[in-house]
Design an enzyme around this catalytic site. Structure first.
Site, short mmCIF file in Angstrom:
data_model
loop_
_atom_site.label_atom_id
_atom_site.label_comp_id
_atom_site.label_asym_id
_atom_site.label_seq_id
_atom_site.Cartn_x
_atom_site.Cartn_y
_atom_site.Cartn_z
N ASP A 7 0.87 -1.17 0.00
CA ASP A 7 0.00 0.00 0.00
C ASP A 7 0.91 1.23 0.00
O ASP A 7 1.38 1.66 1.05
CB ASP A 7 -0.90 -0.01 1.24
CG ASP A 7 -1.81 1.20 1.31
OD1 ASP A 7 -2.19 1.72 0.24
OD2 ASP A 7 -2.16 1.62 2.43
N GLU A 67 -1.49 -1.53 -4.61
CA GLU A 67 -2.73 -0.77 -4.77
C GLU A 67 -2.50 0.35 -5.77
O GLU A 67 -1.49 1.04 -5.72
CB GLU A 67 -3.16 -0.19 -3.42
CG GLU A 67 -4.47 0.57 -3.50
CD GLU A 67 -4.95 1.03 -2.14
OE1 GLU A 67 -5.52 0.21 -1.41
OE2 GLU A 67 -4.74 2.21 -1.82
N ASP A 139 -2.14 1.17 7.40
CA ASP A 139 -1.45 0.92 6.13
C ASP A 139 -1.00 -0.53 6.00
O ASP A 139 -1.01 -1.10 4.91
CB ASP A 139 -0.25 1.86 5.99
CG ASP A 139 -0.66 3.32 5.97
OD1 ASP A 139 -1.27 3.74 4.97
OD2 ASP A 139 -0.42 4.02 6.97
#
Length: 172
Positions: A7, A67, A139
């Site tokens: 991420d 992502e 996160d």
């Protein structure tokens, strides 16, 4: 198959490692890599790259998933996030790992069941799907969600590819 989910963020990049055997997923590890806001952009990107490389060397995943970036209202922030994302994608690519990309809404829909889930919902579902996982940072939970999404879609892609090969008589 060991998978890493990432991420990306300039200040905090989450990472999460899972093992996927068929439909069975198990938690391996998670955490964050950070950069210091007082440093130049180049120095911050270097910190992220070094941190991700360290995680990759320590856990030796077979594949990576990242992502995709969403567009912020602030173009400068979006560009910086894009640069961080590029560095995060580069690290596993330089190690020869395949790198998949997934949009945030698909990740949330895969893990929670709705594409507009809040971060706390993602964290709860990650903990439910991966017994033993207790990510301390949102996160890191998001990175585990990326890995879960990749495990689900990666398996679907392999099944589809095998069916196509059988249908074509193994010519592929």
């Amino acid at each position: 198959m060991r998978l890493i989910g990432l991420d990306p963020g300039l200040q905090v990049t989450g990472w999460g490692i899972i093992e996927a055997e068929g439909n069975r997923l198990s938690y391996v590890g998670c955490g964050v890599v950070t950069s210091e806001a007082r440093l130049s952009l180049a120095e911050r990107l270097t910190m992220l790259h070094a941190g991700i490389l360290d995680v990759l060397k320590r856990y030796a995943p077979d594949e990576a998933a990242v992502e995709e970036t969403f567009v912020n209202r602030n173009p400068t922030s979006t560009l910086k996030l894009g640069q961080a994302r590029g560095v995060v994608m580069l690290a596993p690519a330089l190690m020869g790992l395949p790198v998949a990309e997934y949009p945030p809404n698909l990740i949330k829909k895969t893990v929670v069941g709705t594409g507009h889930a809040a971060k706390p919902q993602v964290g709860l579902m990650v903990r439910a799907l991966l017994p033993g996982a207790d990510p301390q940072a949102a996160d890191a939970a998001d990175a585990l969600a990326v890995a879960i999404c990749h495990a689900r879609y990666r398996a679907s892609g392999q099944t589809l590819e095998q069916a196509i090969r059988r249908a074509e008589g193994g010519r592929r």
